[in-house]
Write an enzyme that holds these catalytic residues in place. Structure first.
Site, PDB file in Angstrom:
ATOM      1  N   LYS A   1      -4.637  -2.441  -5.281  1.00  0.00           N
ATOM      2  CA  LYS A   1      -5.260  -3.302  -6.295  1.00  0.00           C
ATOM      3  C   LYS A   1      -4.214  -4.183  -6.975  1.00  0.00           C
ATOM      4  CE  LYS A   1      -8.387  -3.097 -10.262  1.00  0.00           C
ATOM      5  NZ  LYS A   1      -9.164  -2.208 -11.165  1.00  0.00           N
TER       6      LYS A   1
ATOM      7  N   LYS B   1       4.559  -0.454 -18.106  1.00  0.00           N
ATOM      8  CA  LYS B   1       5.696  -0.140 -17.247  1.00  0.00           C
ATOM      9  C   LYS B   1       6.653  -1.329 -17.151  1.00  0.00           C
ATOM     10  CE  LYS B   1       6.716   1.817 -12.689  1.00  0.00           C
ATOM     11  NZ  LYS B   1       6.154   2.262 -11.401  1.00  0.00           N
TER      12      LYS B   1
ATOM     13  N   LYS C   1       9.954  -5.471 -12.387  1.00  0.00           N
ATOM     14  CA  LYS C   1      10.637  -6.708 -11.996  1.00  0.00           C
ATOM     15  C   LYS C   1       9.644  -7.860 -11.881  1.00  0.00           C
ATOM     16  CE  LYS C   1      12.339  -4.080  -8.772  1.00  0.00           C
ATOM     17  NZ  LYS C   1      12.999  -3.470  -7.603  1.00  0.00           N
TER      18      LYS C   1
END
Length: 360
Positions: A118, A201, A204
């Site tokens: 997802k 979270k 990057k």
């Protein structure tokens, strides 16, 4: 069979504080404790290519960045084996054999796979390599007969599948693989460090990271813009530490010595939290403290990195030696696998003799 640790990272970019608190710091501690017979740390470039197949240069360029991060935090090639996943072709062979022992529906039930599909917008068109990477990850672990895998909670479904595959292989063929256990981070903060924007979270791809290689100015720029408490509009207002990224980072990294050196008004973080919650402590002061804490921690890492950057060919040499050593171990395991599966045709003298008798 000895106690063996295996862990690694996808080389899709430089490593950040989330990696450090979640795994790197613990790896160095485990390496130096000497409680394990062997430790393997690898760069999962094959796995990284499952969703970067059209951009291999991204992986190619980041191999050295991750290697520099490994060495600069204190991973020691004389104490642990550092290697590159793609340099161990035996892993691909083992993956193929393990695929025969698991169903498509079993892989589909993996909640981590569902989440990542997802997240990458793969719902309508999932690359087969990406879909099968849990089996590849199991091969990474089993090829080295790892008994312990340091990882976050989100990897527990992967470890469960690995244990299932080890169990099934051992039952069908013969006892070859141990069933590895996960080693979770020691505290909740270490398990999932939020991004500087307060999102769940550090990532990057979201651009909310503080990298281990960031200089002092970059760290301050990111800390200065960190998410705090949106209701804490004035210094005198009561503040909230829950969900406040600055305090989450202080939980993860600050020590009583930091308070003694940088903010002696408070003995420790609990006292600062109490004062902030009551009202009268400004967000910018908290950010200045965090900036000093992070930079103190990163300074020796930066210094070691600068030293290693002076001899990049030697970094590649370290990785080559590690990859060669890792391949020897994986090759030995695959000899056992083929023998167990009865596909070691050329090494099976009894088979050759039997067939020779059969056709006389």
């Amino acid at each position: 069979m000895g106690k063996i640790i295996l862990t690694g990272d996808r080389p899709t970019g430089k490593l950040h504080l989330g990696h450090y608190i979640g795994s790197l710091r613990r790896r160095v501690e485990l390496q130096n404790a000497g409680d394990y017979d062997r430790m393997f740390v690898f760069m999962a470039d094959v796995q990284a290519l499952t969703d970067n197949a059209d951009n291999p240069e991204k992986i190619r360029q980041n191999i050295i960045e991750v290697a520099l991060d490994y060495l600069s935090v204190g991973l020691d090639p004389s104490k642990c084996t550092l290697y590159i996943q793609s340099r161990i072709p035996e892993l691909a062979e083992l993956t193929v054999y393990l695929m025969n022992l698991v169903s498509v529906s079993r892989v589909q039930r993996n909640p981590t796979v569902k989440t990542e599909i997802k997240m990458r917008n793969f719902e309508a068109n999932i690359p087969l390599g990406f879909f099968c990477y849990p089996v590849s990850q199991a091969a990474d672990i089993l090829a080295f007969k790892a008994t312990t895998v340091p990882a976050g909670e989100d990897q527990e479904p992967m470890l469960e599948l690995t244990r299932e595959l080890a169990r099934r292989f051992n039952q069908i063929y013969s006892q070859v693989f141990p069933e590895p256990e996960i080693m979770l981070p020691e505290n909740a903060t270490a398990r999932r460090l939020p991004g500087t924007d307060g999102k769940e979270k550090m990532s990057k791809s979201l651009g909310n990271c503080i990298y281990l290689s960031d200089d002092k100015n970059e760290v301050w720029s990111k800390v200065k813009s960190m998410y705090t408490d949106p209701t804490h509009l004035n210094v005198s207002d009561p503040g909230h530490v829950e969900g406040n990224a600055v305090f989450t980072y202080l939980d993860a990294f600050s020590t009583e010595q930091d308070f003694a050196d940088f903010w002696p008004e408070f003995k420790n973080l609990d006292e600062l939290k109490a004062a902030y919650t009551k009202g009268g402590v400004g967000d910018m002061k908290c950010k200045k403290l965090l900036n000093k804490v992070i930079n103190r921690m990163l300074e020796p890492i930066r210094e070691r990195r600068h030293e290693y950057e002076k001899d990049i060919p030697e970094i590649f040499n370290i990785l080559k030696k590690g990859s060669d050593a890792a391949r020897e171990v994986a090759a030995q395991t695959m000899d056992e696998v083929r023998r167990a599966m009865r596909i070691d045709y050329f090494e099976d003298a009894e088979l050759i003799k039997e067939q020779a008798e059969k056709f006389k």
